[in-house]
Scaffold this motif. Sequence first.
Motif, PDB file in Angstrom:
ATOM      1  N   UNK A 274      -6.836   0.716  -1.016  1.00 15.06           N
ATOM      2  CA  UNK A 274      -7.727  -0.129  -0.221  1.00 15.06           C
ATOM      3  C   UNK A 274      -8.855  -0.751  -1.039  1.00 15.06           C
ATOM      4  N   UNK A 275      -9.404   0.002  -1.992  1.00  7.62           N
ATOM      5  CA  UNK A 275     -10.677  -0.395  -2.578  1.00  7.62           C
ATOM      6  C   UNK A 275     -10.626  -0.738  -4.057  1.00  7.62           C
ATOM      7  N   UNK A 276      -9.411  -0.860  -4.618  1.00  5.52           N
ATOM      8  CA  UNK A 276      -9.293  -1.301  -6.011  1.00  5.52           C
ATOM      9  C   UNK A 276      -8.204  -2.366  -6.093  1.00  5.52           C
ATOM     10  N   UNK A 277      -8.149  -3.019  -7.242  1.00  4.49           N
ATOM     11  CA  UNK A 277      -7.123  -4.050  -7.430  1.00  4.49           C
ATOM     12  C   UNK A 277      -5.792  -3.451  -7.876  1.00  4.49           C
ATOM     13  N   UNK A 278      -5.769  -2.144  -8.121  1.00  7.40           N
ATOM     14  CA  UNK A 278      -4.581  -1.530  -8.719  1.00  7.40           C
ATOM     15  C   UNK A 278      -3.515  -1.187  -7.687  1.00  7.40           C
ATOM     16  N   UNK A 279      -3.908  -0.582  -6.567  1.00  7.06           N
ATOM     17  CA  UNK A 279      -2.920  -0.128  -5.609  1.00  7.06           C
ATOM     18  C   UNK A 279      -2.210   1.124  -6.087  1.00  7.06           C
ATOM     19  N   UNK A 280      -1.383   1.695  -5.205  1.00  8.26           N
ATOM     20  CA  UNK A 280      -0.693   2.936  -5.555  1.00  8.26           C
ATOM     21  C   UNK A 280       0.691   3.016  -4.928  1.00  8.26           C
ATOM     22  N   UNK A 281       1.294   1.883  -4.657  1.00  6.90           N
ATOM     23  CA  UNK A 281       2.607   1.902  -4.037  1.00  6.90           C
ATOM     24  C   UNK A 281       3.147   0.502  -3.862  1.00  6.90           C
ATOM     25  N   UNK A 282       3.953   0.299  -2.818  1.00  7.64           N
ATOM     26  CA  UNK A 282       4.593  -0.987  -2.550  1.00  7.64           C
ATOM     27  C   UNK A 282       4.017  -1.614  -1.294  1.00  7.64           C
ATOM     28  N   UNK A 283       3.418  -2.798  -1.431  1.00  7.73           N
ATOM     29  CA  UNK A 283       2.819  -3.515  -0.316  1.00  7.73           C
ATOM     30  C   UNK A 283       3.862  -4.453   0.274  1.00  7.73           C
ATOM     31  N   UNK A 284       4.060  -4.365   1.592  1.00  6.73           N
ATOM     32  CA  UNK A 284       5.059  -5.194   2.282  1.00  6.73           C
ATOM     33  C   UNK A 284       4.326  -6.098   3.261  1.00  6.73           C
ATOM     34  N   UNK A 285       4.535  -7.401   3.103  1.00  7.25           N
ATOM     35  CA  UNK A 285       3.894  -8.410   3.961  1.00  7.25           C
ATOM     36  C   UNK A 285       4.944  -9.178   4.758  1.00  7.25           C
ATOM     37  N   UNK A 286       4.517  -9.888   5.803  1.00 12.15           N
ATOM     38  CA  UNK A 286       5.452 -10.752   6.526  1.00 12.15           C
ATOM     39  C   UNK A 286       5.933 -11.904   5.625  1.00 12.15           C
ATOM     40  N   UNK A 287       7.062 -12.493   5.970  1.00 11.73           N
ATOM     41  CA  UNK A 287       7.565 -13.641   5.201  1.00 11.73           C
ATOM     42  C   UNK A 287       6.615 -14.829   5.370  1.00 11.73           C
TER      43      UNK A 287
END
Length: 287
Positions: A274-287
């Motif tokens: 949530x609070x860094x630019x790195x992330x820790x997994x796979x982000x899934x967004x709508x098409x």
Amino acid sequence: MKKQNMNRDWIATASTLSQALPYLQRYTGAIVVIKLGGHAMGSDAAMDDFARDVVLMRQVGVNPVIVHGGGPMINAMLQRLDIKSEFVNGKRVTDTATVEVVEMVLSGLVNKRIVQAINRQGGKAVGLSGKDANLMICDQTNPDLGFVGTPADMNPEFLHELFANDTIPVIAPLGAGRNGETFNVNGDTAAGAIAAALKADRLLLLTDVAGVKNAEGEVMTELKSQQIRDLTNSGVIAGGMIPKTETALDAIDGGVRAVVILDGRAPNACLLELFTEHGAGSLIRPD
């Protein structure tokens, strides 16, 4: 006055906090549903770390909702009580005796452990199940499986009242039937249904894997819904990752802004996401 020596760790901590400002602003007032399971529930130390992160999220204005599983604890209690389980196509049949144990373990032992961990870190958590205030009305998934339910009607209004009072809901994945039954609901499915009903900004699915991987075995940090479908149809997404990605797609179709399949083994995984630019997994967004 004694002069303090500035060391690199302090400077790095201050820099991290400063860099987090845009993300803190971005998520102020946001609803984030977290499916808790796997490593984060495996030890008291891991639970305390998770609880501290949740309390910090609430402190900076995020509205976290915790939905938890508890399969290993249910299995252990069934064994202790010498209740035998039958399986249909690899899925446990939840008969009357089993659903009573499921409710006892999920709403009791597991739920209150999480509530206590959050409260011990200075938060204000309350334990619920999908039966409370008719949050999750279910239909029977398959008569052959007994009291296993699929969320049908969601009533999340009272969760907003908890948010307004700085309260963190901790929800056991049980649902009410239309005729007074109690239904056991898959934890990921329950989290997805609750996130969709709340139109959550994020659904975080904590797992014990690094994320969704491509054909070369590399973690894909960001995907669109159609990519998930293509990877599933080609067999790249397989096994236990399929129900998680299906939950992600259903949640997005239901109005969740994005879903993250998150490596819960990583320290401070939710904060990293949530609070860094790195992330820790796979982000899934709508098409």
